[in-house]
Design a protein around this motif. Structure first.
Motif, PDB file in Angstrom:
ATOM      1  N   ARG A 221      -7.442   4.584  28.649  1.00 35.15           N
ATOM      2  CA  ARG A 221      -7.925   3.269  29.109  1.00 35.15           C
ATOM      3  C   ARG A 221      -7.770   2.194  28.033  1.00 35.15           C
ATOM      4  N   ASN A 222      -7.216   2.571  26.901  1.00 33.06           N
ATOM      5  CA  ASN A 222      -7.049   1.693  25.738  1.00 33.06           C
ATOM      6  C   ASN A 222      -8.371   1.043  25.317  1.00 33.06           C
ATOM      7  N   VAL A 223      -9.416   1.859  25.293  1.00 32.93           N
ATOM      8  CA  VAL A 223     -10.714   1.407  24.773  1.00 32.93           C
ATOM      9  C   VAL A 223     -10.779   1.889  23.325  1.00 32.93           C
ATOM     10  N   GLY A 224     -10.215   1.075  22.431  1.00 30.98           N
ATOM     11  CA  GLY A 224     -10.028   1.547  21.068  1.00 30.98           C
ATOM     12  C   GLY A 224     -10.539   0.606  20.007  1.00 30.98           C
ATOM     13  N   TRP A 225     -10.223   0.977  18.771  1.00 29.29           N
ATOM     14  CA  TRP A 225     -10.584   0.217  17.572  1.00 29.29           C
ATOM     15  C   TRP A 225      -9.343   0.117  16.685  1.00 29.29           C
ATOM     16  N   ARG A 226      -9.161  -1.015  16.021  1.00 30.02           N
ATOM     17  CA  ARG A 226      -8.114  -1.129  14.996  1.00 30.02           C
ATOM     18  C   ARG A 226      -8.789  -0.955  13.637  1.00 30.02           C
ATOM     19  N   ILE A 227      -8.695   0.257  13.113  1.00 30.11           N
ATOM     20  CA  ILE A 227      -9.368   0.586  11.850  1.00 30.11           C
ATOM     21  C   ILE A 227      -8.391   1.108  10.799  1.00 30.11           C
ATOM     22  N   ASP A 228      -7.106   1.135  11.126  1.00 28.79           N
ATOM     23  CA  ASP A 228      -6.065   1.591  10.197  1.00 28.79           C
ATOM     24  C   ASP A 228      -5.227   0.382   9.794  1.00 28.79           C
ATOM     25  N   TYR A 229      -4.972   0.237   8.505  1.00 24.50           N
ATOM     26  CA  TYR A 229      -4.389  -1.000   7.989  1.00 24.50           C
ATOM     27  C   TYR A 229      -3.349  -0.738   6.904  1.00 24.50           C
ATOM     28  N   PHE A 230      -2.479  -1.730   6.718  1.00 23.02           N
ATOM     29  CA  PHE A 230      -1.745  -1.949   5.478  1.00 23.02           C
ATOM     30  C   PHE A 230      -2.200  -3.302   4.938  1.00 23.02           C
ATOM     31  N   PHE A 231      -2.783  -3.320   3.749  1.00 21.47           N
ATOM     32  CA  PHE A 231      -3.110  -4.560   3.060  1.00 21.47           C
ATOM     33  C   PHE A 231      -2.111  -4.770   1.921  1.00 21.47           C
ATOM     34  N   VAL A 232      -1.742  -6.019   1.688  1.00 20.56           N
ATOM     35  CA  VAL A 232      -0.842  -6.365   0.579  1.00 20.56           C
ATOM     36  C   VAL A 232      -1.460  -7.513  -0.203  1.00 20.56           C
ATOM     37  N   ASN A 233      -1.202  -7.543  -1.496  1.00 24.55           N
ATOM     38  CA  ASN A 233      -1.707  -8.670  -2.272  1.00 24.55           C
ATOM     39  C   ASN A 233      -0.681  -9.797  -2.297  1.00 24.55           C
ATOM     40  N   THR A 234      -1.057 -10.910  -2.908  1.00 26.01           N
ATOM     41  CA  THR A 234      -0.198 -12.097  -2.912  1.00 26.01           C
ATOM     42  C   THR A 234       1.150 -11.811  -3.559  1.00 26.01           C
ATOM     43  N   ALA A 235       1.160 -10.964  -4.590  1.00 27.51           N
ATOM     44  CA  ALA A 235       2.410 -10.656  -5.280  1.00 27.51           C
ATOM     45  C   ALA A 235       3.369  -9.857  -4.410  1.00 27.51           C
ATOM     46  N   ALA A 236       2.842  -9.039  -3.514  1.00 31.65           N
ATOM     47  CA  ALA A 236       3.687  -8.216  -2.640  1.00 31.65           C
ATOM     48  C   ALA A 236       4.052  -8.915  -1.334  1.00 31.65           C
ATOM     49  N   LYS A 237       3.258  -9.884  -0.925  1.00 33.15           N
ATOM     50  CA  LYS A 237       3.414 -10.518   0.388  1.00 33.15           C
ATOM     51  C   LYS A 237       4.814 -11.069   0.665  1.00 33.15           C
ATOM     52  N   PRO A 238       5.508 -11.712  -0.288  1.00 32.33           N
ATOM     53  CA  PRO A 238       6.824 -12.276   0.028  1.00 32.33           C
ATOM     54  C   PRO A 238       7.873 -11.239   0.443  1.00 32.33           C
ATOM     55  N   PHE A 239       7.617  -9.973   0.172  1.00 25.15           N
ATOM     56  CA  PHE A 239       8.610  -8.943   0.437  1.00 25.15           C
ATOM     57  C   PHE A 239       8.353  -8.198   1.757  1.00 25.15           C
ATOM     58  N   ILE A 240       7.290  -8.583   2.469  1.00 29.58           N
ATOM     59  CA  ILE A 240       6.944  -7.947   3.726  1.00 29.58           C
ATOM     60  C   ILE A 240       7.817  -8.531   4.838  1.00 29.58           C
ATOM     61  N   THR A 241       8.493  -7.679   5.586  1.00 27.19           N
ATOM     62  CA  THR A 241       9.344  -8.147   6.683  1.00 27.19           C
ATOM     63  C   THR A 241       8.824  -7.744   8.059  1.00 27.19           C
ATOM     64  N   GLY A 242       7.816  -6.899   8.122  1.00 26.74           N
ATOM     65  CA  GLY A 242       7.262  -6.517   9.417  1.00 26.74           C
ATOM     66  C   GLY A 242       6.078  -5.589   9.266  1.00 26.74           C
ATOM     67  N   ALA A 243       5.238  -5.568  10.296  1.00 23.20           N
ATOM     68  CA  ALA A 243       4.084  -4.660  10.349  1.00 23.20           C
ATOM     69  C   ALA A 243       3.796  -4.372  11.806  1.00 23.20           C
ATOM     70  N   GLY A 244       3.376  -3.142  12.097  1.00 20.58           N
ATOM     71  CA  GLY A 244       3.156  -2.788  13.492  1.00 20.58           C
ATOM     72  C   GLY A 244       2.173  -1.663  13.685  1.00 20.58           C
ATOM     73  N   ILE A 245       1.913  -1.388  14.952  1.00 18.62           N
ATOM     74  CA  ILE A 245       1.046  -0.288  15.373  1.00 18.62           C
ATOM     75  C   ILE A 245       1.843   0.556  16.349  1.00 18.62           C
ATOM     76  N   ARG A 246       2.028   1.840  16.048  1.00 18.18           N
ATOM     77  CA  ARG A 246       2.852   2.717  16.887  1.00 18.18           C
ATOM     78  C   ARG A 246       1.963   3.505  17.844  1.00 18.18           C
ATOM     79  N   ASN A 247       1.401   2.793  18.830  1.00 14.44           N
ATOM     80  CA  ASN A 247       0.507   3.469  19.774  1.00 14.44           C
ATOM     81  C   ASN A 247       1.248   4.315  20.788  1.00 14.44           C
TER      82      ASN A 247
END
Length: 264
Positions: A221-247
């Motif tokens: 029923r997709n009654v869920g929580w988003r509790i899994d993450y990738f966090f990046v700091n300011t120094a790493a942020k410019p190199f991020i090209t995508g982020a997703g959730i593989r449900n």
């Protein structure tokens, strides 16, 4: 260009997930064979290296690292990487936390990656207090690393949904660990310290979750929580090209979350 595709997945038991014929896997069943996964971070392994079969720990073309809890069949994190890290650190907060096998830190030429299984605070007041102490110690550690100029990525099961958009039933869960104000405020502090919730850099959609309760068959029923993450700091942020959730990937009560990076 050097590219990395990172996955983070709470598998709810590494031996259990490896035995499930869910999809043909490049690493183990559950992960699609066509996925080009450079680094896979796993939480809640519930195992040590001696209790795992060689076909789990000796996968061709991958280096394998595991940090088990002292208590058998509990907690633990592991990492598979196509690139051998420059160094690996297991734990690194304090003996109180390190006995539960909750962190692997891998240093690569381009960034530092921390795979973390944050504590669950729902069992008792004592465990909630433990979770909050862990949160505070971890935040101080990454702030120190950030001040030293490191490009930092940390991922894993944070065991807290940040905003009402991050769970299906926020009103009903306001007094439940995982959505308590004091837990959510810690994520505010992480962001205030210069870290970014990578998924929210690319999507402001609701109904995007990474964990569903098994007992109530909430995933159907997709009654869920988003509790899994990738966090990046300011120094790493410019190199991020995508982020997703593989449900679409089954096999656990969590699904993987992903991050892609590109370095010149």
């Amino acid at each position: 260009m050097k590219t990395y595709t990172l996955y983070s997945w709470n598998v709810n038991g590494l031996r259990a997930i490896s035995s499930k014929e869910v999809l043909p896997g490049v690493l183990f069943p559950g992960l699609p064979a066509h996925e080009n996964i450079d680094i896979l971070c796993i939480q809640e392994t519930k195992a040590d290296a001696h209790s795992l079969k060689p076909d789990i720990t000796r996968i061709p073309d991958y280096f394998f690292y595991i940090n088990p809890a002292e208590r058998k069949g509990y907690s633990g994190v592991a990492m598979y990487s196509r690139t051998e890290p420059e160094s690996i650190e297991l734990g690194g907060l304090s003996p109180e936390f390190d006995s539960e096998g909750r962190i692997i830190t891998a240093r690569f030429p381009e960034f530092v990656l921390m795979n973390v299984y944050f504590p669950n605070g729902g069992a008792s007041d004592e465990r909630l207090a433990f979770k909050l102490r862990f949160y505070d110690a971890f935040l101080e550690k990454i702030k120190t690393m950030d001040a030293a100029g490191e490009r930092i990525i940390f991922c894993g099961d944070v065991n807290t949904a940040h905003k009402p958009i991050d769970l299906a039933r926020p009103k009903e869960n306001e007094l439940v660990s995982g959505f308590l104000p004091i837990e959510r405020e810690w994520i505010d502090r992480v962001i205030a310290a210069g870290f970014y919730d990578s998924f929210r850099l690319f999507s402001d959609e609701g109904n995007q979750y990474s964990w569903w309760d098994y007992k109530s068959r909430a995933r159907t029923r997709n009654v869920g929580w988003r509790i899994d993450y990738f966090f990046v700091n300011t120094a790493a942020k410019p190199f991020i090209t995508g982020a997703g959730i593989r449900n679409d990937i089954m096999g656990s009560d969590h699904c993987p979350v992903t991050l892609t990076l590109e370095f010149p």
